[in-house]
Design an enzyme around this catalytic site. Structure first.
Site, PDB file in Angstrom:
ATOM      1  N   GLU A 130       0.872  -1.183   0.000  1.00 33.26           N
ATOM      2  CA  GLU A 130       0.000   0.000   0.000  1.00 33.26           C
ATOM      3  C   GLU A 130       0.901   1.223   0.000  1.00 33.26           C
ATOM      4  OE1 GLU A 130      -2.883   0.219   3.277  1.00 33.26           O
ATOM      5  OE2 GLU A 130      -2.709   2.408   3.314  1.00 33.26           O
ATOM      6  N   GLU A 135      -2.299  11.738   3.242  1.00 28.73           N
ATOM      7  CA  GLU A 135      -3.107  11.177   4.321  1.00 28.73           C
ATOM      8  C   GLU A 135      -2.862  11.938   5.616  1.00 28.73           C
ATOM      9  OE1 GLU A 135      -2.408   7.069   5.432  1.00 28.73           O
ATOM     10  OE2 GLU A 135      -4.401   6.930   6.317  1.00 28.73           O
TER      11      GLU A 135
HETATM   12  C1  LIG Z   1      -8.767   5.801   3.591  1.00 26.52           C
HETATM   13  O1  LIG Z   1      -7.469   5.882   3.142  1.00 26.52           O
HETATM   14  C2  LIG Z   1      -6.455   5.492   4.002  1.00 26.52           C
HETATM   15  C3  LIG Z   1      -5.199   5.620   3.205  1.00 26.52           C
HETATM   16  O2  LIG Z   1      -4.135   5.400   3.853  1.00 26.52           O
HETATM   17  C4  LIG Z   1      -6.640   4.065   4.487  1.00 26.52           C
HETATM   18  O3  LIG Z   1      -5.655   3.717   5.446  1.00 26.52           O
HETATM   19  C5  LIG Z   1      -7.993   3.926   5.073  1.00 26.52           C
HETATM   20  O4  LIG Z   1      -8.224   2.580   5.358  1.00 26.52           O
HETATM   21  C6  LIG Z   1      -9.032   4.416   4.100  1.00 26.52           C
HETATM   22  N1  LIG Z   1     -10.274   4.347   4.731  1.00 26.52           N
HETATM   23  C7  LIG Z   1     -11.232   3.752   4.145  1.00 26.52           C
HETATM   24  C8  LIG Z   1     -12.457   3.678   4.968  1.00 26.52           C
HETATM   25  O5  LIG Z   1     -11.156   3.318   3.038  1.00 26.52           O
END
Ligand SMILES: *[C@@H]1O[C@H](CO)[C@@H](O)[C@H](O)[C@H]1NC(C)=O
Ligand SMILES: *[C@@H]1O[C@H](CO)[C@@H](O)[C@H](O)[C@H]1NC(C)=O
Ligand SMILES: *[C@@H]1O[C@H](CO)[C@@H](O)[C@H](O)[C@H]1NC(C)=O
Ligand SMILES: *[C@@H]1O[C@H](CO)[C@@H](O)[C@H](O)[C@H]1NC(C)=O
Length: 307
Positions: A130, A135
Site C-alpha cells: 500500500e 493522508e
Molecule cells: C482511507 O485511506 C487510508 C489511506 O491510507 C486508508 O488507510 C484507510 O483505510 C481508508 N479508509 C477507508 C475507509 O477506506
C-alpha cells in the site's frame, strides 16, 4: 559518438535511471472522474461507523459528487440524522511503474476527517503493498507519505534525496514506513487556504518518490500543464523518497488501484481524537453539521503516465 558510448559504458545505471520518458495515458478531468473510478458502496473497511459509502447514482443525485469544467468535488452529506454519507472512489485501471499527477484545489479540513489519496491492491493486503500519498487526520499538517508491506521491507534512515523526515523506517508496522513532509502547505487548511497544489508520485522498481508543488511556487511547465510527455529528473524539491535499497519493491508491491476516500472517525481519526477537538469524534460528526462544510475534496485533474 565514441565519447558518448564510453560514458554509457562507465555510467550505465545513471543513463538507465535518469532517462525515462513517461507518456500520458489518462487525463481525468470533470465528469471523467465518474468513469475512471468506481464508487465503492461498501461497509467501511476501517471500522468507521460514522459514515457510509454510497454509490454513484445516489452520490450524483444528492450532489455529494459534482463535476463541471475543471472541477470535481467530493463532499460528505452536510446534514444526516445518524452519521454522514461519503464516497470512496477506486480507479478501474491498475498501475505498476507509473507517474500520477494530482492537481488539487482543496482537501477535507476539520476535526474527525481522515482524507486520503492512496494506491493499494486490497485483496491480499499487506502482501501486495500500500502506498499512501496524501493522508492525515483532523486537519493536522503536514502530510505524511507511507508504505505498508509484509515483513522484510525497510528504509534507510538517511534523508538524502528528500526534504521530508522519517517517522518510521520499517514498512511492516501499524503506521508503515512514513515520511513527514517539510512543507506545512502539504495538508489540510494550510494547503487549501493556499489554493491547494499539485502532488506527483512516481513508482518504479527502484524507488517511489512524492512531490508537492504548492500553488504559487515556481512549478515546471510540464507539471503545471500536465504535458503529454514528461521526465521527472528535474522535478524539485522532492518531498519523499523511498528507495529499494532494503526493500524489493517489485516483489512487495503488486499492480495497484488508486483510491480517493474521505473517512470520518474510524480506527485512526476516531481512536486518536485530540482534546483540542470538540466532544467525541462520533458525537461531533452527528451533531455539528456546520463544522463539516470544509470537509470536501476539489480536484482540478488527475493525469496518469506510463513509462
Ligand atoms: C482511507 O485511506 C487510508 C489511506 O491510507 C486508508 O488507510 C484507510 O483505510 C481508508 N479508509 C477507508 C475507509 O477506506
Ligand atoms: C444505489 O444505492 C441506492 C441506495 O442504497 C439503491 O437504492 C440503488 O439501487 C443503488 N443503485 C445502484 C446502481 O447500485
Ligand atoms: C452542488 O455542489 C456544487 C459544488 O459544491 C455547488 O456549486 C452546487 O451549487 C451544488 N448544486 C446544488 C443543486 O446544490
Ligand atoms: C534495487 O534496484 C536495483 C537496480 O534495479 C537492483 O539491482 C537491486 O537488486 C534492487 N534492490 C532490491 C533490494 O531489490
Amino acid at each position: 559518438m565514441q565519447i558518448l558510448k564510453a560514458l554509457l559504458f562507465i555510467f550505465p545505471l545513471v543513463w538507465v535511471t535518469s532517462a525515462v520518458t513517461y507518456h500520458r495515458t489518462d487525463q481525468i478531468i470533470d465528469a471523467a472522474f465518474n468513469t475512471a473510478f468506481d464508487y465503492q458502496a461498501i461497509v467501511d473497511p476501517r471500522l468507521a461507523t460514522d459514515e457510509s459509502y454510497i454509490n454513484q447514482t445516489t452520490a450524483t443525485s444528492r450532489n455529494i459528487t459534482f463535476a463541471s469544467s475543471d472541477t470535481f468535488i467530493l463532499h460528505i452529506t452536510p446534514i444526516s440524522p445518524m452519521g454522514r454519507d461519503s464516497v470512496r472512489m477506486r480507479s478501474r485501471k491498475t498501475f505498476t511503474s507509473h507517474v500520477a499527477i494530482f492537481d488539487v484545489r482543496h482537501m477535507p479540513v476539520g476535526c474527525g476527517t481522515w482524507p486520503a489519496i492512496w494506491e493499494v491492491k486490497e485483496a491480499s493486503w499487506p502482501n501486495t503493498g500500500e502506498v499512501d500519498l496524501v493522508e492525515g487526520v483532523h486537519g493536522q499538517a503536514p502530510n505524511q507519505a507511507a508504505l505498508h508491506t509484509s515483513a522484510g521491507c525497510t528504509m534507510p534512515s538517511s534523508t538524502s534525496g528528500m526534504t521530508g523526515t522519517w517517522k518510521e523506517t520499517n514498512c511492516n508496522t501499524g503506521s508503515g514506513c512514513n515520511i513527514a513532509f517539510a512543507d506545512p502547505r502539504s495538508f489540510s487548511a494550510s494547503f487549501s487556504n493556499n489554493g491547494g497544489g499539485i502532488f506527483a508520485f512516481e513508482r518504479t522498481d527502484q524507488f517511489m518518490k512524492v512531490w508537492l508543488f504548492a500553488r504559487g511556487s515556481s512549478i515546471l511547465p510540464e507539471v503545471l500543464n500536465r504535458a503529454a510527455t514528461i521526465k521527472t529528473d528535474n522535478w524539485k524539491p522532492r518531498a519523499a523518497y523511498f528507495p529499494n535499497t532494503s526493500c524489493n519493491i517489485a516483489s512487495k508491491f503488486a499492480a495497484h488501484n488508486i483510491i480517493i476516500n474521505l473517512t470520518l472517525c474510524g480506527d485512526w481519526a476516531g481512536n486518536v481524537y485530540p482534546s483540542s477537538c470538540p466532544s467525541t469524534c462520533t458525537n461531533h460528526v452527528n451533531t455539528n453539521p456546520a463544522a463539516f462544510k470544509d470537509a470536501f475534496w476539489d480536484f482540478k485533474a488527475v493525469n496518469l503516465y506510463a513509462p
